[in-house]
Scaffold this motif. Sequence first.
Motif, mmCIF file in Angstrom:
data_model
loop_
_atom_site.group_PDB
_atom_site.id
_atom_site.type_symbol
_atom_site.label_atom_id
_atom_site.label_comp_id
_atom_site.label_asym_id
_atom_site.label_seq_id
_atom_site.Cartn_x
_atom_site.Cartn_y
_atom_site.Cartn_z
ATOM 1 N N LEU A 111 0.841 -1.193 0.000
ATOM 2 C CA LEU A 111 0.000 0.000 0.000
ATOM 3 C C LEU A 111 0.876 1.242 0.000
ATOM 4 O O LEU A 111 2.022 1.216 0.453
ATOM 5 N N PHE A 112 0.321 2.329 -0.508
ATOM 6 C CA PHE A 112 0.990 3.614 -0.364
ATOM 7 C C PHE A 112 0.842 4.086 1.079
ATOM 8 O O PHE A 112 -0.180 3.849 1.727
ATOM 9 N N HIS A 113 1.877 4.749 1.568
ATOM 10 C CA HIS A 113 1.837 5.385 2.883
ATOM 11 C C HIS A 113 2.399 6.796 2.763
ATOM 12 O O HIS A 113 3.178 7.086 1.850
ATOM 13 N N VAL A 114 1.997 7.639 3.710
ATOM 14 C CA VAL A 114 2.602 8.959 3.811
ATOM 15 C C VAL A 114 3.792 8.836 4.758
ATOM 16 O O VAL A 114 3.644 8.379 5.902
ATOM 17 N N PHE A 115 4.958 9.246 4.282
ATOM 18 C CA PHE A 115 6.184 9.244 5.092
ATOM 19 C C PHE A 115 6.523 10.687 5.412
ATOM 20 O O PHE A 115 6.544 11.551 4.526
ATOM 21 N N GLN A 174 4.775 7.014 -0.936
ATOM 22 C CA GLN A 174 5.395 5.923 -1.675
ATOM 23 C C GLN A 174 4.940 4.596 -1.058
ATOM 24 O O GLN A 174 4.538 4.547 0.111
ATOM 25 N N PRO A 175 5.006 3.488 -1.796
ATOM 26 C CA PRO A 175 4.767 2.187 -1.188
ATOM 27 C C PRO A 175 5.959 1.764 -0.343
ATOM 28 O O PRO A 175 7.097 2.203 -0.582
ATOM 29 N N VAL A 176 5.698 0.938 0.651
ATOM 30 C CA VAL A 176 6.735 0.505 1.592
ATOM 31 C C VAL A 176 7.931 -0.114 0.877
ATOM 32 O O VAL A 176 9.094 0.143 1.218
ATOM 33 N N ALA A 177 7.666 -0.933 -0.138
ATOM 34 C CA ALA A 177 8.727 -1.720 -0.765
ATOM 35 C C ALA A 177 9.778 -0.887 -1.481
ATOM 36 O O ALA A 177 10.872 -1.378 -1.753
ATOM 37 N N PHE A 234 -3.026 3.382 2.074
ATOM 38 C CA PHE A 234 -4.172 3.573 1.173
ATOM 39 C C PHE A 234 -3.714 3.332 -0.263
ATOM 40 O O PHE A 234 -2.545 3.511 -0.593
ATOM 41 N N TYR A 235 -4.627 2.937 -1.105
ATOM 42 C CA TYR A 235 -4.383 2.707 -2.534
ATOM 43 C C TYR A 235 -3.249 1.693 -2.769
ATOM 44 O O TYR A 235 -2.124 1.892 -2.330
ATOM 45 N N GLN A 236 -3.563 0.667 -3.527
ATOM 46 C CA GLN A 236 -2.525 -0.263 -3.952
ATOM 47 C C GLN A 236 -1.810 0.275 -5.182
ATOM 48 O O GLN A 236 -2.459 0.781 -6.094
ATOM 49 N N PRO A 237 -0.494 0.152 -5.244
ATOM 50 C CA PRO A 237 0.188 0.408 -6.519
ATOM 51 C C PRO A 237 -0.213 -0.706 -7.496
ATOM 52 O O PRO A 237 -0.030 -1.887 -7.191
ATOM 53 N N ILE A 238 -0.786 -0.363 -8.609
ATOM 54 C CA ILE A 238 -1.267 -1.354 -9.565
ATOM 55 C C ILE A 238 -0.253 -1.488 -10.704
ATOM 56 O O ILE A 238 -0.140 -0.610 -11.571
#
Length: 335
Positions: free
Chosen positions: A155-159, A214-217, A236-240
Motif C-alpha cells: 500500500l501507499f503510505h505517507v512518510f 510511496q509504497p513501503v517496498a 491507502f491505494y494499492q500500486p497497480i
Amino acid sequence: MLSKRLKAISLAGIGILFILGLQVPSHAADKFTVRTVSAWSRAAQFESQQFVSFLEMIQKDADQKYPGQLVIDYKGAGEVIPTAQQVEALRSGLVDMIMTAASYYTSIMPEMDVMSLTAMTPAEERNAGVVDYLETLHNKKANAHYMARLGSGDLFHVFMAKPIQKVDDFKGLKIRVSPTHIPFMKSLGAEPVVTPPAEIYTAMERAVVSGYIQPVASIRTMGLLPVTKHMVKPGFYQPIVLVLVNLDFWKKLPDNLKTLLTENFKKSENLAMQNIQTKIKTELEEFQKAGVSTMQLSSDEAAKFSKMADDALMEVVLKKVPEEGKKLKALITKK
C-alpha cells in the motif's frame, strides 16, 4: 491538437531509434520476438527486478517446450522509451509488451484508478470477472491485451519528517505525490507537490516538502531512509503494476504460445503476492532499525482518513467515466 502532434513526433523519434539500432522483427515464420520494456529500471524498483526474473522464467519454459518459437527481448526501461510514453508506444505497436503502472495511462483510461481500491488478489479478480472486464476495456481503449497484475499487497503510505497525530494535522503541509494522490491530499487540506521520484530525497532534505507518498517496498531501494522519520498508518491505494501486450501482436501469436504466456503470468501473479509480503516484512524491520517510527492514527481518525482517500479517488473517476467506474468498483468489491 498540438500535444497530440508533439506526442506523435516524439514517438516517431523513438521509432527511428528502434529501426536503426533496437528494432528486430516481431515475428518470422515460426519465431516470435516479444519486444519488451518496463516503466522502471531494475536498479530502481523491486517490481522491475521481479518482472525481469519472471521473464527469465518464461523464456526458460518456452525454450524447453517450444524451442526457437519465442524470444522475449527485454530492451530496458525509461532510457529506451520514456515511462509516460510507453502505453502509447504499445498501442501503436512500437513495442509488444510492457510492464507499467495503471496510474500512467489514466489519461486514456481514467477508470484504472479504481483498481487502486481493490481488496482482491489477482486470482480472485480473475474469478470475479474483473479481468474479463479489464480485457474488454483495454482492447477498446488501448489496443492492448490485459496480461497480468503483478503489483499486489503493498500500500501507499505517507512518510513524514515530523509526526502526525490526526487528519487535521495535514492542513497546509506540502506533500510530494503522484497524480493519483492529488485529490486525496487536497481533501485533507494539504498542498500536493508533483515531482519525479528521483527528486524526493532532495525535496525532503531541503524541507521543500514535509512528507512524501510511496509504497513501503520502494523506500530503501530509492535511498529515502535518511530523510524519513515517520510512517503514517493506515496505508491507502494499492500500486497497480500491470503487464500489457499489444493486441495486434497477441492476435498473431499461435495458441500454444498464448497459453504458455498466460499460464506463466498467472504463476507470476501468485509469486508476486508471496514476494511482496516477504519484502514488506523485511522493509518494516529495516525501518525500525533505522529509527523510522510508525504513527498509527486512532480508530476514528483512521476510518476518516481511509474514507476520505476512497471518496476522493472515486469522485474524480465517476466524473470522467461514470459507467466504467461504477462497474469496476462493483466488481472489485468482495461480496
